[in-house]
Design an enzyme around this catalytic site. Structure first.
Site, mmCIF file in Angstrom:
data_model
loop_
_atom_site.group_PDB
_atom_site.id
_atom_site.type_symbol
_atom_site.label_atom_id
_atom_site.label_comp_id
_atom_site.label_asym_id
_atom_site.label_seq_id
_atom_site.Cartn_x
_atom_site.Cartn_y
_atom_site.Cartn_z
ATOM 1 N N THR A 1 41.123 11.897 90.803
ATOM 2 C CA THR A 1 40.203 10.758 90.828
ATOM 3 C C THR A 1 38.802 11.332 90.709
ATOM 4 O O THR A 1 38.287 11.961 91.624
ATOM 5 C CB THR A 1 40.353 9.949 92.127
ATOM 6 O OG1 THR A 1 41.659 9.379 92.180
ATOM 7 C CG2 THR A 1 39.321 8.827 92.184
ATOM 8 N N LYS B 1 34.572 9.752 98.999
ATOM 9 C CA LYS B 1 34.297 10.380 97.700
ATOM 10 C C LYS B 1 34.546 9.388 96.580
ATOM 11 O O LYS B 1 33.724 9.226 95.672
ATOM 12 C CB LYS B 1 35.182 11.619 97.536
ATOM 13 C CG LYS B 1 34.954 12.413 96.250
ATOM 14 C CD LYS B 1 35.908 12.055 95.127
ATOM 15 C CE LYS B 1 37.318 12.503 95.395
ATOM 16 N NZ LYS B 1 38.218 12.257 94.228
ATOM 17 N N LYS C 1 40.702 3.139 88.008
ATOM 18 C CA LYS C 1 40.916 3.620 89.375
ATOM 19 C C LYS C 1 39.784 3.161 90.283
ATOM 20 O O LYS C 1 39.997 2.833 91.455
ATOM 21 C CB LYS C 1 41.027 5.144 89.388
ATOM 22 C CG LYS C 1 41.264 5.744 90.779
ATOM 23 C CD LYS C 1 42.572 5.260 91.422
ATOM 24 C CE LYS C 1 42.749 5.797 92.834
ATOM 25 N NZ LYS C 1 43.080 7.235 92.874
#
Length: 310
Positions: free
Chosen positions: A114, A257, A189
């Site tokens: 990711t 994050k 995502k």
């Protein structure tokens, strides 16, 4: 398995598979994902920054470990990676010892990290310079999905490269979808993480409210889980949130994050993400309270900490 893309192609059952594959990064996700490939009979070579972990994997699954990404990718038809962030990804792909320096012409690099859409576009452009193909393919489903081979994979890249990779990805996925050019998988995502952030905060508030109201919240979950409030988070985390159990793999540090990537992208494209920004702050509270390694459902723990029962 569901394979979806933007042009006609063979069904999942007839998708081609790469005979020789390399997997870079053997964390909580990569280790079992690479294991599924080995159990499917593919020739798998692995690399991990901590060499002992790669050697352990090779001993367990019968594959081969290598000392550098460049060495690991020699002869591979398909190279896959799952590392921590943009810089980690660049470190295994670029440079003299990076994957691109050792991959054979026309091979495909699939990245499950990711990361940002920017790094996906950057590495796709660099791949083309080397005569290679790059697909950004972040996953959803967490550690359990990796272990059970039921991940959802969101892809960005060229259709032909995707079709060459999809048959291999099916060994650890229940759905693989091509959503557009390079960067599209990472953007999808981000959509996924934005949805989860708001949903988990809403579920946390609802459970906290119900407990304060004196309800039998397990019975409440049983009934509302059959109606419009139902969600994956409620079904899989509702009871554990009530019990104060927060050790299910995807840590708050990693969620922050991811949400940081979402908020940075929103600044670029002009999207308004007020709830996401607020929940990101709440996860910051969880970190400051000592819950950095708790999983994302720990937002309810924050509520209990900042608003203890009288």
């Amino acid at each position: 398995m569901s394979v979806t893309h933007s042009s006609s192609s063979p069904s999942a059952g007839t998708q081609p598979q790469a005979a020789n594959v390399t997997f870079l990064g053997l964390g909580v996700m990569g280790y079992p994902m690479a294991g599924h490939l080995a159990k499917a009979g593919l020739n798998v070579t692995v690399y991990n920054r901590t060499a002992k972990k790669a050697q352990q994997w090779a001993s367990e699954y019968g594959g081969r470990s290598a000392a550098t990404p460049r060495e690991a990718v020699q002869g591979a038809d398909l190279v896959l990676s799952c590392v921590g962030n943009d810089n980690d990804l660049r470190s295994v792909v670029l440079g003299d010892d990076g994957a691109y320096a050792g991959m054979k012409q026309d091979a495909v690099f699939i990245d499950h990290t990711t990361a940002s859409a920017d790094v996906a576009r950057e590495l796709a452009a660099r791949a083309a310079e080397h005569g290679l193909h790059f697909i950004d393919a972040p996953v959803s489903g967490g550690e359990a999905g990796a272990q059970n081979g039921t991940l959802t994979i969101m892809c960005g890249g060229e259709t032909q490269a995707f079709e060459r990779a999809a048959g291999t990805l099916q060994h650890y996925a229940s759905a693989v979808t091509l959503l557009g050019p390079a960067g599209s998988g990472q953007l999808a995502k981000m959509v996924n993480q934005i949805c989860i952030a708001g949903m988990v905060q809403g579920l946390s508030e609802a459970l906290h409210f119900g407990q304060r109201a004196g309800l039998d919240m397990q019975r409440v979950l049983d009934v509302i889980g059959k109606g419009a409030a139902a969600s994956w988070q409620m079904s899989n985390r509702g009871t554990t949130m009530l019990d104060g159990k927060f050790d299910f793999g995807f840590a708050v540090d990693w969620m922050r994050k991811d949400l940081g990537i979402c908020l940075d992208e929103a600044k670029r494209n002009g999207a308004s993400l007020p709830v996401t920004a607020l929940v990101d702050q709440f996860y910051g509270d969880v970190q400051s309270l000592g819950g950095s390694r708790y999983d994302t459902s720990s937002l309810i723990w924050r509520l209990r900490k900042v608003n203890p029962a009288k």
